[in-house]
Design an enzyme around this catalytic site. Structure first.
Site, PDB file in Angstrom:
ATOM      1  N   HIS A 122     -14.442   0.292  -5.585  1.00  0.00           N
ATOM      2  CA  HIS A 122     -13.139  -0.170  -6.077  1.00  0.00           C
ATOM      3  C   HIS A 122     -12.616  -1.414  -5.397  1.00  0.00           C
ATOM      4  O   HIS A 122     -11.547  -1.893  -5.756  1.00  0.00           O
ATOM      5  CB  HIS A 122     -12.084   0.925  -5.887  1.00  0.00           C
ATOM      6  CG  HIS A 122     -12.154   2.010  -6.899  1.00  0.00           C
ATOM      7  ND1 HIS A 122     -11.516   1.930  -8.112  1.00  0.00           N
ATOM      8  CD2 HIS A 122     -12.799   3.192  -6.899  1.00  0.00           C
ATOM      9  CE1 HIS A 122     -11.746   3.025  -8.806  1.00  0.00           C
ATOM     10  NE2 HIS A 122     -12.536   3.814  -8.099  1.00  0.00           N
TER      11      HIS A 122
ATOM     12  N   LYS B 150       3.417  -3.135  -9.201  1.00  0.00           N
ATOM     13  CA  LYS B 150       2.147  -2.742  -8.597  1.00  0.00           C
ATOM     14  C   LYS B 150       2.387  -2.627  -7.106  1.00  0.00           C
ATOM     15  O   LYS B 150       3.438  -3.030  -6.614  1.00  0.00           O
ATOM     16  CB  LYS B 150       1.056  -3.777  -8.887  1.00  0.00           C
ATOM     17  CG  LYS B 150       1.510  -5.214  -8.658  1.00  0.00           C
ATOM     18  CD  LYS B 150       0.436  -6.235  -9.012  1.00  0.00           C
ATOM     19  CE  LYS B 150       0.293  -6.512 -10.488  1.00  0.00           C
ATOM     20  NZ  LYS B 150      -0.954  -6.064 -11.064  1.00  0.00           N
ATOM     21  N   ARG B 151       1.424  -2.092  -6.359  1.00  0.00           N
ATOM     22  CA  ARG B 151       1.593  -2.058  -4.910  1.00  0.00           C
ATOM     23  C   ARG B 151       1.863  -3.480  -4.396  1.00  0.00           C
ATOM     24  O   ARG B 151       1.379  -4.460  -4.966  1.00  0.00           O
ATOM     25  CB  ARG B 151       0.335  -1.480  -4.242  1.00  0.00           C
ATOM     26  CG  ARG B 151       0.199   0.010  -4.410  1.00  0.00           C
ATOM     27  CD  ARG B 151       1.378   0.761  -3.817  1.00  0.00           C
ATOM     28  NE  ARG B 151       1.320   0.792  -2.379  1.00  0.00           N
ATOM     29  CZ  ARG B 151       0.994   1.849  -1.653  1.00  0.00           C
ATOM     30  NH1 ARG B 151       0.711   2.995  -2.246  1.00  0.00           N
ATOM     31  NH2 ARG B 151       0.964   1.796  -0.336  1.00  0.00           N
TER      32      ARG B 151
ATOM     33  N   LYS C  30      -2.028  -9.603  -4.187  1.00  0.00           N
ATOM     34  CA  LYS C  30      -1.412  -9.500  -5.511  1.00  0.00           C
ATOM     35  C   LYS C  30      -0.328 -10.579  -5.720  1.00  0.00           C
ATOM     36  O   LYS C  30       0.140 -10.794  -6.829  1.00  0.00           O
ATOM     37  CB  LYS C  30      -0.842  -8.107  -5.721  1.00  0.00           C
ATOM     38  CG  LYS C  30      -1.924  -7.017  -5.827  1.00  0.00           C
ATOM     39  CD  LYS C  30      -1.295  -5.639  -6.010  1.00  0.00           C
ATOM     40  CE  LYS C  30      -2.293  -4.498  -6.037  1.00  0.00           C
ATOM     41  NZ  LYS C  30      -2.824  -4.217  -7.390  1.00  0.00           N
TER      42      LYS C  30
ATOM     43  N   THR D  22      -5.374  -2.029 -13.839  1.00  0.00           N
ATOM     44  CA  THR D  22      -5.200  -1.230 -15.054  1.00  0.00           C
ATOM     45  C   THR D  22      -3.789  -1.444 -15.592  1.00  0.00           C
ATOM     46  O   THR D  22      -3.558  -1.286 -16.782  1.00  0.00           O
ATOM     47  CB  THR D  22      -5.419   0.270 -14.791  1.00  0.00           C
ATOM     48  OG1 THR D  22      -4.664   0.655 -13.632  1.00  0.00           O
ATOM     49  CG2 THR D  22      -6.888   0.569 -14.567  1.00  0.00           C
TER      50      THR D  22
ATOM     51  N   LYS E 253      -2.256  -1.776 -19.589  1.00  0.00           N
ATOM     52  CA  LYS E 253      -1.096  -1.064 -20.149  1.00  0.00           C
ATOM     53  C   LYS E 253      -0.140  -2.059 -20.807  1.00  0.00           C
ATOM     54  O   LYS E 253       0.400  -1.802 -21.877  1.00  0.00           O
ATOM     55  CB  LYS E 253      -0.355  -0.300 -19.048  1.00  0.00           C
ATOM     56  CG  LYS E 253      -1.182   0.750 -18.320  1.00  0.00           C
ATOM     57  CD  LYS E 253      -0.430   1.234 -17.059  1.00  0.00           C
ATOM     58  CE  LYS E 253      -1.342   1.971 -16.104  1.00  0.00           C
ATOM     59  NZ  LYS E 253      -0.746   2.102 -14.753  1.00  0.00           N
TER      60      LYS E 253
END
Ligand code: PLP
Length: 791
Positions: A347, A525-526, A531, A633, A637
């Site tokens: 992952h 998101k985290r 990110k 993911t 969505k």
């Protein structure tokens, strides 16, 4: 196969459970009592399909899939069950005639937050798809007493509070007191392993119902119990505290979820958690297999075990141990059997996330396994001539262990799988060239479109029928309608309804007035440097500056929405949260930009919050440094729900863009290759800052304390970080990101164009169903098939 459920029957059963299971009458029933009664009434309807699935599985005597995951980020279950039973409108009607509101009852359920983020949510989507597809499967994990912490903000800072989902009765699980296994730790090996310490793993089963209740699998979670409940000796000596110590130590193992999603903690308790649930699961698997009377050497014909990341990588040596020490199989044969059963999903490429255990700690905790790992390593080196070791630098490397013991290793997006071959497992890939394959992630359309987006669900079903719910590629039949202005108006009306629902939700929680016609720009998101929420808030400030410079310009109104938790020990991520909240305070109070720009950051992002935010989003922020997001993911969505993406060529963004079309995707930023090159350039971040007056101005404003007037030095560290160690290239992608956001602005005000782009995103996202992903695993990894008869 599903019978229509009458609301009268359901109402009767709700009242029956209220009285007989809860001991309450209607006069003093609370919302919790009603929710629990409805849950029990619906749960009754799950049991028969569940039993039938088990019976068919035994009859078929075929292969079962076992999905081992340290995390299952499930969220709420009541609505899921109602939807899959086809009992949604019956539930609504039954509650209504009792004077209750279905949505209020459903939203009373606490989230089962047994995961950190994407990895855990993927496991939950996979369970849903395995049941919908009718593939016999078990999910195995840990029944944490405390799931992911609750996030609060105090003066803009993140505060973590222990979560207590089990403080209320968890209606969906069945305790199995008779299903328990001993799990040992420590001790020594004298021919056989004599652990110094043993705890009991006790099973709790939750049925996972598929679409239309055609099939139900089981999620089996393990809870740790002591072998001796109470030390009576200590108690009799007057040591009250000492008497409960053994129990407390044992229960500590399943007490709390580790809240780090990308850094490896290396803590003894974590290793114990990993071994605890893996050993219990494998003992259960071998016990079930043997109960059917098959020859042990045929294990791989009946058992496929998927390791969700390296957290259960101890499964390799543990399965070998069970075969050799407890079933008399020869070592070499045992290793071959284990490899044929096991597969491993990688992952992450982030080096700080790759699990390694200190050799001393490992030897102390799992001495027998260390010995088996040495044999596995020896065999691997001798058979292949490879120089890649499992035990190296005084540590046990779980990625290498998982790789060597798996017959398939998969990445989670096309780009990620290629990078896995080129980077972390470069040498092992040369040795075992066919082992690494790709399975691009997906999301379940039941939760992430059908349940969370009723207006769009209705529009789609009216347009192309209901077949899309378990055959998502049927969404492509919407494409011809994307040229029809009537359809596009209806599409945007559905979006508008979701935005109004979200605006109400915000007005309940904050005193902010939100204009539903503004662009809803969402990054949830985290919180992590890779990110790049940091880049998003910097761009927000730059945009604010520009509006203030030209207050009479034509600005597209935007609502910037942030959501996400930071690992409690991740200092930089927590500073980014603080900065976003500080910036929000200043911008939201500015009368000049009032109706053009707002920033909101609702605390405690979780699955339920995602379900209300995503359907209302116009713009999806997927802006990670290229090469760092394995798949994502969240990105899927959003696209499915008709949000346009602004994003980099990273993870599954690449495949989303290929499918929805480059003209319906806002691309910016360096590619993964360019990122690697840029890092080799001298002082690349200072150069990028110097070349961008816009960014320079923003960084100076932050450094001058514009957003932290009482504490001007608050963000000096963050600003310095960008100058000196901008590892994630925020500075290098900033200008391109800013310019692309302006393209988004002009696209948004062209309503017809935007509507068409948004609708095409939905119409072309069918491939991102986790049903497609699971079919891929079943064919390429598990060699398992569906037992559904579709008559
Ligand atoms: C989907 C989801 C994630 C994963 O989001 P990414 O943007 O892919 O990181 C994390 N948390 C929750 C609650 C989710 O629903």
């Amino acid at each position: 196969m599903t019978k229509t459920i009458a609301s009268e029957d359901l109402q009767f059963n709700i009242l029956r459970h209220l009285k007989k299971s809860l001991g309450k009458d209607t006069a003093n029933a609370t919302l919790y009592d009603w929710r629990t009664s409805l849950s029990l009434a619906l749960r009754d309807l799950v049991v028969d399909p569940w039993f039938q699935s088990t019976r068919k599985t035994y009859e078929a005597a075929g292969k079962r899939v076992y999905y081992l995951s340290m995390e299952f980020l499930i969220g709420r279950l009541l609505e899921d069950v109602a939807v899959n039973l086809g009992a949604e409108s019956a539930s609504r009607a039954a509650l209504e005639s009792l004077g209750l509101d279905y949505d209020e009852v459903v939203h009373d359920e606490p989230d089962a937050a047994l995961g950190n983020g994407g990895l855990g949510r993927l496991a939950a989507c996979f369970l849903d798809s395995l049941s919908t597809l009718g593939i016999p499967a078990y999910g195995y994990g840990i029944r944490y007493e405390h799931g992911l912490f609750e996030q609060h903000f105090e003066n803009g800072r993140q505060i973590e509070v222990a979560e207590g989902w089990l403080s209320q009765r968890h209606t969906w699980e069945f305790e199995r007191p008779e299903v328990n296994y001993p799990v040992g730790f420590g001790g020594h090996v004298n021919g056989t392993w004599e652990p110094a310490e043993t705890v009991i793993a006790n099973a709790y089963d939750t049925p996972i119902l598929g679409w239309k209740a055609r099939w139900a699998n089981t999620l089996r979670l393990w809870s740790a119990k002591p072998t001796v409940l109470f030390d009576l000796g200590s108690f009799n000596r007057g040591d009250l505290v000492g008497a409960v110590v053994p129990e407390a130590l044992a229960r500590a193992i399943s007490r709390v979820l580790y809240p780090d999603d990308t850094t490896e903690a290396g803590k003894e308790l974590r290793l114990k958690q990993e071994y605890f649930f893996t050993s219990a699961s494998l003992q259960d698997i071998v016990r079930r297999f043997k109960s059917e009377g098959f020859d042990i050497e045929t294990l791989p014909d009946h058992v496929a075990i998927q390791l969700n990341d390296t957290h259960p990588a101890i499964a390799g040596p543990e399965l070998v141990r069970l075969l050799v020490d407890e079933n008399g199989v020869e070592m070499k044969t045992a290793i071959d059997i284990a490899k044929a059963c096991l597969a491993y999903t990688n992952h992450t490429l982030l080096p700080e996330a790759l699990e390694r255990w200190d050799l001393g700690l490992f030897a102390r905790t799992l001495p027998r396994h260390l010995h088996i790992i040495e044999i596995i390593e020896e065999e691997h080196l001798a058979a292949t001539g490879s120089h890649v070791r499992i035990i190296e630098d005084h540590s046990v490397k779980m990625g290498e262990l998982a790789f060597v013991m798996a017959h398939r290793v998969n990445g989670v997006s096309a780009l990620h799988s290629e990078l896995v071959k080129k980077t972390v497992f470069h040498d092992l890939n040369q040795t075992y060239p066919d082992r690494i394959i790709n399975q691009t992630n997906g999301v379940t359309p039941r939760r992430w479109l059908y349940s969370c987006n009723p207006p769009l669900r209705s529009l789609i079903s009216e347009t192309i029928g209901e077949g899309w719910v378990d055959d998502l590629e049927q969404l492509s039949r919407l494409e011809p309608h994307c040229a029809d202005s009537g359809f596009l108006d209806a599409f945007m009306a559905a979006k508008r309804a979701n935005k109004e629902r979200l605006a109400c939700w915000f007005s309940d929680k904050t005193d902010l007035q939100i204009d539903p016609s503004a662009m809803f720009d969402v990054q949830i998101k985290r919180i992590h440097e890779y990110k790049r929420q940091f880049m998003n808030i910097l761009e927000t400030i730059a945009h604010w500056n520009e509006i203030r410079d030209n207050p009479n310009g034509e600005w597209t109104p935007r609502l910037k929405i942030f959501g996400g938790k930071a690992a409690p020990g991740y200092v930089v991520a927590k500073e980014i949260i603080h900065l976003i909240n500080d910036v929000a305070k200043v911008i939201n109070a500015d009368p000049v930009t009032q109706d053009r720009l707002k920033v909101v950051y609702p605390p405690n992002y979780n699955v339920s919050m995602a379900e209300i935010l995503i359907p209302a989003a116009d713009l999806s922020e997927q802006i990670s440094t290229a090469g760092k997001e394995a798949s994502g993911t969240g990105n899927m969505k959003f696209a499915l729900n008709g949000a346009l993406t602004i994003g980099t060529l990273d993870g599954a963004n690449v495949e989303i863009r290929e499918r929805v079309g480059a003209e319906n995707f806002f691309l910016f930023g360096l590619t993964a290759e360019e990122v690697v090159e840029r890092r080799n350039q001298h002082d690349y971040s200072r150069a990028a800052i110097a070349a961008s007056p816009r960014l320079t101005r923003v960084l100076n404003q932050i450094a001058d304390g514009l957003f932290s007037p009482g504490d001007p030095g608050r963000y000096h560290g963050l600003v310095r970080l960008l100058h000196e160690h901008d590892y994630f290239l925020v500075t290098c992608d900033f200008d391109d990101y800013f310019d692309t956001q302006r393209q988004v602005d002009s696209a948004f005000v062209d309503h017809a164009r935007w509507a068409r782009m948004a609708a095409l995103n939905t119409a072309r996202s069918g491939w991102f169903s986790s049903d497609r992903t699971i079919r891929g695993y079943a064919e390429d990894i598990w060699n398992s098939s569906s037992l559904l008869d579709r008559s």
